[in-house]
Design an enzyme around this catalytic site. Structure first.
Site, PDB file in Angstrom:
ATOM      1  N   ALA A 113       1.073  -0.915  -0.112  1.00  0.00           N
ATOM      2  CA  ALA A 113       0.140  -0.139  -0.244  1.00  0.00           C
ATOM      3  C   ALA A 113       0.468   1.203   0.047  1.00  0.00           C
ATOM      4  O   ALA A 113       2.547   1.315   0.415  1.00  0.00           O
ATOM      5  CB  ALA A 113      -0.675  -0.412   1.049  1.00  0.00           C
ATOM      6  N   LYS A 114       1.024   2.087  -0.199  1.00  0.00           N
ATOM      7  CA  LYS A 114       1.205   3.595  -0.111  1.00  0.00           C
ATOM      8  C   LYS A 114      -0.057   4.532  -0.235  1.00  0.00           C
ATOM      9  O   LYS A 114      -0.684   4.306  -0.310  1.00  0.00           O
ATOM     10  CB  LYS A 114       2.072   4.165  -1.641  1.00  0.00           C
TER      11      LYS A 114
END
Ligand code: NAD
Length: 424
Positions: A113-114
């Site tokens: 994720a980011k």
């Protein structure tokens, strides 16, 4: 059958375009698992949020924020949060996908994720930055959590930002949830060794790669682009191992010192002035000349897309250690491979940070904290083991370390996908 995503328009130079090209290159090595490869080209979940805050002068400003969960197949999402005026959804998609690959490459039980906010944090006061962080955390609070998705620092975010995120999330759920973010201050459940962990991982993978190609670190010349968390920590460790840091570039300028910089003098200058420009212990040079500097090791540790074909043709280094995420375009990768310049790719080279983030998360769950020595020894062991596995894969298929890292990682992700099966 599968139409490309309608809301992004990747180009060969853009981050998502770069990532897609890297996926295309690994598919031939996935065997029957290639059946699932399309899942790698489609982030699982993307959230775009509006972040309104009242500024110190009483006006109201709106900022655009994102959290992208590329894959949750192998565990909760994990990846940093970037504050930068040029952040886009497309960039965050690519960064989240590289996190999936990275986490699988070092075999951490995470997906990828980011997050990011389109903002120049240098233009905000501390109070405004806190408001921005808290409202962003609240908005993405519907998809993050210690078991769902665990943010961490990235460009322009740090332990203080993580402390605000942890506090906001904890207030919203009504319990102190230290495990919701990593990279926190030590007394709030942070881990010893986290701040320098990414730079340490760059050093460890660089040390191993140098040994394998017969490059002595003693006296080796190192050029570093980006002198923030990652670049400065890696530079310090290379210096301690006997290498000379001969060129440094950051957003304020480029400096050269053929005898090697005195980092003990440079660090306080950077902390005080915000960049390397103006430091007297080296000569200023034109930014573009950085790519012509004679050196054995180049560490790009700033932003994406820095090593373009023209620069790849000019580089003098024998070894490129990707501290940054996505610093090399696929077209430049081919040139470096043809020229026999070894690239240790981001998806393994800078995995030290997320590995110690994992240690932090584990320590938070057990409320039992390890010594810095324990952390560094475990980090070294994981990085060396992961690189060996990737190196063996590269040798077996005669492919680059990047494609080999993707092969090892994507096989793990898609194997998990296949075993879990599709819901419903
Ligand atoms: P940071 O904010 O601490 O430092 C960024 C550095 O890049 C600064 O020195 C800045 O001056 C420089 N920079 C920015 N724009 C530049 C430009 N146009 N030209 C030259 N230099 C420029 O960020 P960081 O945490 O050190 O992250 C650097 C890179 O490493 C990013 O790609 C990030 O995604 C990656 N990374 C960071 C971590 C982490 O734990 N912090 C982990 C993995 C990967």
């Amino acid at each position: 059958m599968n139409e490309p995503l309608s809301f992004v328009h990747p180009t060969p130079e853009s981050p998502w375009g770069t990532y897609l090209a890297q996926v295309d290159r690994v598919v031939p090595y996935l065997g029957p698992l290639a059946r699932w490869a399309e899942t790698l080209r489609r982030p699982k979940r993307m959230l775009i949020v509006d972040i309104p805050i009242e500024l110190d002068d009483g006006s109201v400003a709106h900022f655009e924020g994102y959290r992208v969960q590329h894959s949750l197949t192998r565990g909760p999402g994990k990846g940093g949060v970037r504050y930068h005026p040029d952040v886009t959804l497309e960039e965050v998609m690519a960064l989240s996908a590289w996190m999936s690959v990275k986490n699988a490459a070092v075999n951490l039980p995470y997906g990828g994720a980011k997050g990011g906010i389109r903002v120049d944090p240098k233009k905000l006061s501390l109070k405004e930055l806190e408001k921005l962080t808290r409202r962003y955390t609240s908005e993405i609070g519907v998809i993050i959590g210690p078991q769902q998705d665990i943010p961490a620092p990235d460009v322009n975010t740090n332990a203080q930002v993580m402390a605000w995120m942890m506090d906001t999330y904890s207030m919203n759920v009504g319990a102190t949830a230290t495990g919701v973010v990593t990279g926190k201050p030590i007394h709030l459940g942070g881990s010893l060794g986290r701040v320098k962990a990414t730079g340490r991982g760059v050093f460890v993978t660089g040390r191993e790669a140098a040994r394998r190609i017969g490059l002595d670190l003693q006296g080796a010349r190192v050029a570093v682009q980006g002198f923030g968390n990652v670049g400065s920590s890696a530079a310090e460790l290379f210096n301690q191992a006997g290498a000379k840091i001969v060129a440094i570039q950051d957003h304020t300028g480029t400096l050269f010192n053929g005898n090697g910089f005195d980092l003990a003098e440079l660090m306080p200058h950077v902390h005080a002035s915000g960049g390397v420009a103006g430091f007297q212990g080296g000569e200023a040079m034109a930014d573009e000349d950085f790519w012509d500097v004679a050196c054995e090791i180049l560490v790009p540790a700033a932003l994406e897309g820095q090593i373009q074909p023209d620069r790849a043709r000019r580089l003098k280094a024998r070894l490129v250690l990707e501290g940054a995420n996505g610093p090399t375009l696929p077209s430049a990768d081919d040139i470096l491979a043809d020229r026999g310049i070894l690239v240790v790719p981001d998806v393994i080279c800078n995995a030290g940070g997320v590995t110690v983030s994992y240690f932090e998360w584990v320590q938070d769950f057990s409320s039992f904290f390890w010594t810095e020595d324990e952390i560094n020894v475990r980090l070294d062991k994981i990085m060396v083991g992961a690189l060996k596995n990737i190196w063996d894969t590269a040798d077996r298929h005669r492919i680059t370390l990047r494609t080999a890292t993707f092969a090892v990682a994507c096989e793990r992700i898609l194997q998990a996908r296949q075993e879990r099966g599709l819901y419903p």
